[in-house]
Enzyme design. Structure first.
Site, PDB file in Angstrom:
ATOM      1  N   LYS A 121       0.807  -1.214   0.000  1.00  0.00           N
ATOM      2  CA  LYS A 121       0.000   0.000   0.000  1.00  0.00           C
ATOM      3  C   LYS A 121       0.844   1.270   0.000  1.00  0.00           C
ATOM      4  O   LYS A 121       0.550   2.223  -0.708  1.00  0.00           O
ATOM      5  CB  LYS A 121      -0.921   0.018   1.228  1.00  0.00           C
TER       6      LYS A 121
ATOM      7  N   ASN B 189     -10.747  -9.873   3.768  1.00  0.00           N
ATOM      8  CA  ASN B 189     -10.091  -8.724   4.413  1.00  0.00           C
ATOM      9  C   ASN B 189     -11.095  -7.602   4.620  1.00  0.00           C
ATOM     10  O   ASN B 189     -12.011  -7.403   3.820  1.00  0.00           O
ATOM     11  CB  ASN B 189      -8.890  -8.247   3.579  1.00  0.00           C
TER      12      ASN B 189
ATOM     13  N   PHE C  54      -8.505   0.486   3.924  1.00  0.00           N
ATOM     14  CA  PHE C  54      -7.579   1.476   3.358  1.00  0.00           C
ATOM     15  C   PHE C  54      -6.589   1.991   4.408  1.00  0.00           C
ATOM     16  O   PHE C  54      -6.352   3.200   4.534  1.00  0.00           O
ATOM     17  CB  PHE C  54      -8.323   2.669   2.760  1.00  0.00           C
TER      18      PHE C  54
ATOM     19  N   SER D 131     -14.257  -0.911  -3.093  1.00  0.00           N
ATOM     20  CA  SER D 131     -13.932  -1.650  -1.880  1.00  0.00           C
ATOM     21  C   SER D 131     -15.164  -1.737  -0.985  1.00  0.00           C
ATOM     22  O   SER D 131     -15.861  -0.741  -0.790  1.00  0.00           O
ATOM     23  CB  SER D 131     -12.797  -0.964  -1.115  1.00  0.00           C
TER      24      SER D 131
ATOM     25  N   ASN E 298     -15.048  -2.114   2.175  1.00  0.00           N
ATOM     26  CA  ASN E 298     -14.601  -1.891   3.549  1.00  0.00           C
ATOM     27  C   ASN E 298     -14.574  -0.437   4.005  1.00  0.00           C
ATOM     28  O   ASN E 298     -14.149  -0.139   5.118  1.00  0.00           O
ATOM     29  CB  ASN E 298     -13.210  -2.516   3.735  1.00  0.00           C
ATOM     30  N   THR E 299     -15.004   0.490   3.154  1.00  0.00           N
ATOM     31  CA  THR E 299     -15.176   1.885   3.536  1.00  0.00           C
ATOM     32  C   THR E 299     -16.653   2.217   3.377  1.00  0.00           C
ATOM     33  O   THR E 299     -17.187   2.092   2.270  1.00  0.00           O
ATOM     34  CB  THR E 299     -14.328   2.823   2.656  1.00  0.00           C
TER      35      THR E 299
ATOM     36  N   LYS F 288     -11.724   0.898 -10.985  1.00  0.00           N
ATOM     37  CA  LYS F 288     -11.778  -0.464 -10.459  1.00  0.00           C
ATOM     38  C   LYS F 288     -13.187  -0.748  -9.966  1.00  0.00           C
ATOM     39  O   LYS F 288     -13.712  -0.002  -9.123  1.00  0.00           O
ATOM     40  CB  LYS F 288     -10.770  -0.651  -9.321  1.00  0.00           C
TER      41      LYS F 288
ATOM     42  N   ASN G 183     -12.618  -6.006  -8.025  1.00  0.00           N
ATOM     43  CA  ASN G 183     -12.250  -5.916  -6.625  1.00  0.00           C
ATOM     44  C   ASN G 183     -12.728  -7.181  -5.908  1.00  0.00           C
ATOM     45  O   ASN G 183     -13.185  -8.128  -6.538  1.00  0.00           O
ATOM     46  CB  ASN G 183     -12.882  -4.661  -6.007  1.00  0.00           C
ATOM     47  N   THR G 184     -12.661  -7.189  -4.591  1.00  0.00           N
ATOM     48  CA  THR G 184     -13.131  -8.327  -3.804  1.00  0.00           C
ATOM     49  C   THR G 184     -14.657  -8.374  -3.804  1.00  0.00           C
ATOM     50  O   THR G 184     -15.331  -7.395  -4.129  1.00  0.00           O
ATOM     51  CB  THR G 184     -12.627  -8.239  -2.366  1.00  0.00           C
TER      52      THR G 184
ATOM     53  N   GLY H 280      -8.939 -14.196  -8.324  1.00  0.00           N
ATOM     54  CA  GLY H 280      -9.007 -15.649  -8.461  1.00  0.00           C
ATOM     55  C   GLY H 280      -7.842 -16.310  -9.148  1.00  0.00           C
ATOM     56  O   GLY H 280      -7.910 -17.494  -9.479  1.00  0.00           O
TER      57      GLY H 280
ATOM     58  N   THR I 269      -3.763 -12.567  -3.897  1.00  0.00           N
ATOM     59  CA  THR I 269      -4.050 -13.712  -3.023  1.00  0.00           C
ATOM     60  C   THR I 269      -3.334 -14.970  -3.491  1.00  0.00           C
ATOM     61  O   THR I 269      -2.871 -15.772  -2.678  1.00  0.00           O
ATOM     62  CB  THR I 269      -5.566 -13.950  -2.947  1.00  0.00           C
TER      63      THR I 269
END
Length: 350
Positions: free
Chosen positions: A78, A123, A127, A188, A190-191, A230, A259-260, A310, A332
């Site tokens: 990062k 995860n 960020f 993402s 996660n935000t 993305k 992304n994830t 993947g 990953t």
């Protein structure tokens, strides 16, 4: 050797805490990057030239010459602390970040989980990074890295959604001279609220502002840089089509897919499947390939795609290339298969 010796040791670090293993690996790569000649020797071993140049695997995408189409995805490095080392294990380009305008610690720990049986990771890092100003200073100290560098930019958690545009623009302005391309991370999970920026109205406003800032920086004497978006793998086909219309209408140079995912169908029944966050690794392979194929078909191949998600064996990378990806990124898969995976992909490139 990686799977039999190195991986078991890494998995025991920090009493099995995946983030401790991540940090130790990153520190090891940073030390490797300080060894004179390590990157050049390693890149020859792993099948890609250390510097921008001509090779059978080199290709030009959105105006940038990539010595290999296999790159390191955002999230691993990062803050860009190990940028001298990544060519040593075969990567032809690297994407740092996601970086935000404000430094932030990320979400509470633990926030990184291995689902070993599925070769997957969940995860919810959030960020965590030192901020775009600190990254700019580090990149200035590096000088020419000798390979293309992408920079992923995102929204700071403390920034209200209605002020997100200025947050992204600030990071772009600080980092513009150092990146070869910029990835706009609006996907993402996660935000809080970030994925709403994929909606057409929000996305058009954001991309228009970023391109206006890029144009002003170009007038000031900097070279123009491609801006990519993305996207999440969880978007419906119609949502992807609407997003693509915005991207093509605002001059986006390419798409990073994907992304994830927040979907857990591929890991149902695993004791960690209920952890919040984004899922990556093997369960994402089919989803990402479908999204890449759809984008390629919908745009007639006119909008380059970086395929990510993947890739845990060379056939996964091949599937993304066959689906229409111009470049691929790995993260990953590196955790589960080690540097040998990058070498195998490079050696099997068409």
């Amino acid at each position: 050797m990686y799977r039999r010796v190195v991986r078991p040791v890494l998995y025991r670090l920090g009493r099995g805490d995946a983030e401790v293993a991540h940090e130790q690996t990153l520190n090891g790569m940073r030390l490797l990057g300080r060894i004179p000649g390590a990157a050049a020797a390693g890149s020859r071993l792993f099948g890609v030239p250390a510097r921008r140049g001509h090779s059978a695997s080199a290709r030009t995408v959105f105006g940038i010459r990539f010595p290999s189409p296999v790159g390191l995805a955002a999230g691993m490095d990062k803050n860009g602390i190990a940028l001298r080392a990544w060519p040593a294990i075969g990567f032809g380009f690297v994407e740092v970040g996601t970086v935000t305008a404000h430094p932030q610690p990320g979400n509470e720990k633990p926030r990184l989980f291995r689902l070993v049986e599925h070769e997957a990771v969940i995860n919810r890092m959030g960020f965590n990074n030192l901020g775009s100003e600190a990254l700019a200073a580090r990149l200035a100290a590096y000088g020419d890295l000798g390979y293309p560098l992408g920079i992923s930019i995102g929204k700071s958690k403390v920034t209200p959604l209605e002020e997100a545009v200025e947050d992204y623009v600030t990071s772009l302005r600080r980092l513009y001279r150092y990146g070869d391309y910029f990835a706009v991370n609006v996907s993402s999970p996660n935000t809080p609220g970030l994925r709403s920026l994929q909606d057409t109205g929000h996305l058009r406003e954001l991309l228009t502002a970023l391109h206006a800032e890029a144009a002003s920086l170009t007038v000031a004497g900097l070279a123009p840089k491609p801006i990519l978006v993305k996207i999440a793998p969880d978007l419906t086909t119609s949502a992807i089509d609407e997003l693509l219309q915005v991207c093509t209408g605002t001059g986006v140079a390419g798409i990073i897919a994907t992304n994830t995912t927040i979907d857990r169908a591929g890991v149902s029944g695993h004791p960690l499947a209920g952890e919040t966050g984004g899922l990556s690794g093997r369960p994402l392979a089919e989803m990402s390939a479908k999204v890449v194929a759809h984008i390629h078909a919908e745009t007639g191949g006119a909008l380059p795609v970086i395929g990510v998600g993947g890739i845990v064996e060379p056939s996964d990378a091949a599937r993304l290339f066959d689906a229409g990806a111009s470049l691929v990124q790995v993260y990953t898969g590196l955790i589960y298969r080690g540097p040998g995976l990058i070498r195998q992909i490079n050696r099997r490139l068409p």
